[in-house]
Write a protein that holds these residues in place. Sequence first.
Motif, PDB file in Angstrom:
ATOM      1  N   MET A   1      47.144  48.463  37.748  1.00 51.41           N
ATOM      2  CA  MET A   1      48.279  47.533  37.746  1.00 51.41           C
ATOM      3  C   MET A   1      48.079  46.492  36.664  1.00 51.41           C
ATOM      4  O   MET A   1      46.965  46.010  36.437  1.00 51.41           O
ATOM      5  N   THR A   2      49.130  46.154  35.985  1.00 54.06           N
ATOM      6  CA  THR A   2      49.063  45.117  34.955  1.00 54.06           C
ATOM      7  C   THR A   2      49.079  43.747  35.618  1.00 54.06           C
ATOM      8  O   THR A   2      49.426  43.591  36.796  1.00 54.06           O
ATOM      9  N   CYS A   3      48.739  42.721  34.829  1.00 49.69           N
ATOM     10  CA  CYS A   3      48.736  41.353  35.366  1.00 49.69           C
ATOM     11  C   CYS A   3      50.137  40.924  35.796  1.00 49.69           C
ATOM     12  O   CYS A   3      50.300  40.239  36.814  1.00 49.69           O
ATOM     13  N   ASP A   4      51.138  41.317  35.031  1.00 44.71           N
ATOM     14  CA  ASP A   4      52.512  40.939  35.407  1.00 44.71           C
ATOM     15  C   ASP A   4      52.909  41.564  36.739  1.00 44.71           C
ATOM     16  O   ASP A   4      53.536  40.912  37.583  1.00 44.71           O
ATOM     17  N   GLU A   5      52.541  42.827  36.939  1.00 48.21           N
ATOM     18  CA  GLU A   5      52.858  43.501  38.194  1.00 48.21           C
ATOM     19  C   GLU A   5      52.123  42.847  39.369  1.00 48.21           C
ATOM     20  O   GLU A   5      52.686  42.670  40.452  1.00 48.21           O
ATOM     21  N   VAL A   6      50.846  42.494  39.130  1.00 47.27           N
ATOM     22  CA  VAL A   6      50.069  41.863  40.195  1.00 47.27           C
ATOM     23  C   VAL A   6      50.640  40.494  40.541  1.00 47.27           C
ATOM     24  O   VAL A   6      50.793  40.136  41.722  1.00 47.27           O
TER      25      VAL A   6
ATOM     26  N   LEU B   1      53.695  39.437  40.130  1.00 47.66           N
ATOM     27  CA  LEU B   1      54.987  39.620  40.793  1.00 47.66           C
ATOM     28  C   LEU B   1      54.790  39.960  42.265  1.00 47.66           C
ATOM     29  O   LEU B   1      55.482  39.430  43.149  1.00 47.66           O
ATOM     30  N   ALA B   2      53.806  40.828  42.529  1.00 44.96           N
ATOM     31  CA  ALA B   2      53.519  41.197  43.911  1.00 44.96           C
ATOM     32  C   ALA B   2      52.954  40.011  44.689  1.00 44.96           C
ATOM     33  O   ALA B   2      53.305  39.780  45.853  1.00 44.96           O
ATOM     34  N   LEU B   3      52.054  39.249  44.040  1.00 49.74           N
ATOM     35  CA  LEU B   3      51.493  38.074  44.711  1.00 49.74           C
ATOM     36  C   LEU B   3      52.561  37.023  45.004  1.00 49.74           C
ATOM     37  O   LEU B   3      52.549  36.374  46.054  1.00 49.74           O
ATOM     38  N   SER B   4      53.482  36.851  44.081  1.00 49.34           N
ATOM     39  CA  SER B   4      54.572  35.895  44.292  1.00 49.34           C
ATOM     40  C   SER B   4      55.445  36.302  45.481  1.00 49.34           C
ATOM     41  O   SER B   4      55.854  35.472  46.296  1.00 49.34           O
ATOM     42  N   ALA B   5      55.711  37.617  45.590  1.00 52.12           N
ATOM     43  CA  ALA B   5      56.503  38.107  46.724  1.00 52.12           C
ATOM     44  C   ALA B   5      55.756  37.875  48.029  1.00 52.12           C
ATOM     45  O   ALA B   5      56.354  37.484  49.042  1.00 52.12           O
TER      46      ALA B   5
ATOM     47  N   ALA C   1      52.980  46.631  47.006  1.00 54.00           N
ATOM     48  CA  ALA C   1      51.701  47.062  46.412  1.00 54.00           C
ATOM     49  C   ALA C   1      50.632  46.967  47.494  1.00 54.00           C
ATOM     50  O   ALA C   1      50.710  46.090  48.371  1.00 54.00           O
ATOM     51  N   PRO C   2      49.611  47.820  47.439  1.00 53.81           N
ATOM     52  CA  PRO C   2      48.533  47.754  48.433  1.00 53.81           C
ATOM     53  C   PRO C   2      47.778  46.432  48.333  1.00 53.81           C
ATOM     54  O   PRO C   2      47.520  45.930  47.228  1.00 53.81           O
ATOM     55  N   VAL C   3      47.442  45.876  49.485  1.00 56.22           N
ATOM     56  CA  VAL C   3      46.732  44.604  49.519  1.00 56.22           C
ATOM     57  C   VAL C   3      45.354  44.743  48.878  1.00 56.22           C
ATOM     58  O   VAL C   3      44.889  43.849  48.164  1.00 56.22           O
ATOM     59  N   ALA C   4      44.709  45.870  49.095  1.00 55.36           N
ATOM     60  CA  ALA C   4      43.369  46.079  48.535  1.00 55.36           C
ATOM     61  C   ALA C   4      43.411  46.084  47.014  1.00 55.36           C
ATOM     62  O   ALA C   4      42.531  45.523  46.338  1.00 55.36           O
ATOM     63  N   ALA C   5      44.464  46.674  46.440  1.00 54.66           N
ATOM     64  CA  ALA C   5      44.584  46.709  44.985  1.00 54.66           C
ATOM     65  C   ALA C   5      44.819  45.313  44.436  1.00 54.66           C
ATOM     66  O   ALA C   5      44.270  44.942  43.381  1.00 54.66           O
ATOM     67  N   LEU C   6      45.612  44.506  45.125  1.00 49.70           N
ATOM     68  CA  LEU C   6      45.865  43.141  44.662  1.00 49.70           C
ATOM     69  C   LEU C   6      44.593  42.301  44.726  1.00 49.70           C
ATOM     70  O   LEU C   6      44.284  41.549  43.788  1.00 49.70           O
ATOM     71  N   GLU C   7      43.832  42.443  45.802  1.00 51.67           N
ATOM     72  CA  GLU C   7      42.590  41.665  45.926  1.00 51.67           C
ATOM     73  C   GLU C   7      41.550  42.121  44.909  1.00 51.67           C
ATOM     74  O   GLU C   7      40.780  41.314  44.363  1.00 51.67           O
ATOM     75  N   ALA C   8      41.512  43.419  44.659  1.00 52.08           N
ATOM     76  CA  ALA C   8      40.549  43.921  43.675  1.00 52.08           C
ATOM     77  C   ALA C   8      40.883  43.407  42.275  1.00 52.08           C
ATOM     78  O   ALA C   8      39.999  43.026  41.500  1.00 52.08           O
ATOM     79  N   HIS C   9      42.205  43.319  41.958  1.00 54.84           N
ATOM     80  CA  HIS C   9      42.592  42.839  40.633  1.00 54.84           C
ATOM     81  C   HIS C   9      42.292  41.357  40.481  1.00 54.84           C
ATOM     82  O   HIS C   9      41.748  40.926  39.452  1.00 54.84           O
ATOM     83  N   THR C  10      42.654  40.553  41.485  1.00 54.27           N
ATOM     84  CA  THR C  10      42.399  39.108  41.369  1.00 54.27           C
ATOM     85  C   THR C  10      40.906  38.806  41.391  1.00 54.27           C
ATOM     86  O   THR C  10      40.459  37.807  40.817  1.00 54.27           O
ATOM     87  N   GLY C  11      40.114  39.674  42.018  1.00 55.17           N
ATOM     88  CA  GLY C  11      38.657  39.474  42.025  1.00 55.17           C
ATOM     89  C   GLY C  11      38.030  39.730  40.672  1.00 55.17           C
ATOM     90  O   GLY C  11      36.994  39.141  40.342  1.00 55.17           O
TER      91      GLY C  11
END
Length: 214
Positions: free
Chosen positions: A1-6, A8-12, A21-31
Amino acid sequence: MTCDEVRLALSARLDGEDPQAPVAALEAHTGSCPGCRSWLAHAERVTRLTRLQPVDVPDLTAPVLAAVAADRAAVRAGAAAAGRARRQVLRVAVAVAAAAQFAIALPILLAGLGVDADPHTSREMASFDAALAVGFALAAWRPERARAFLPVALVLAVCLAGTSLVDIAASTTAAVHELGHLAAVVQAGLLWALGRVSDEPERPRPAALAAGRG
């Protein structure tokens, strides 16, 4: 996932919506992404401040009290207008009844109409009836003084009506003369109603209600 996609998902997710988006993927990207991690911290702080910001609620006390006072004033004005209308009707009724009694007494007083015997006594009683009619007429003219005249009117009405009925039943008097006495009963009732209505608009209100605190 790109930063913009992440982002956007975090904002939602911060808005309570589906991040798509899967929560695990979002946490892995922000980590692993310092930029997105910093962006998320800033977004969470802004969201928290926005939700905790006090809302400026206008003070509606004065308008509410003014509306209540206006409603009370409208009710009082309506009641006063209705009282004035009733008083005017009763004044006219008392005046008409007084005129009718005077019209019955006057022919007896002047010409002895309907009197078969003892014209002197009949004229004296007709004079009394005429004076009573004038009293009722004055009460119609000045209704605020009706209560002062009411005890006399009630006693006269009861006595005259009672004796009139007895004399008519015994055929010891002319019915046309006694009609003036019977009219006093109607006048006394109208006078009582007029005195009662005349006092209603002037009744003082409690101080708490006058100040709008009751």
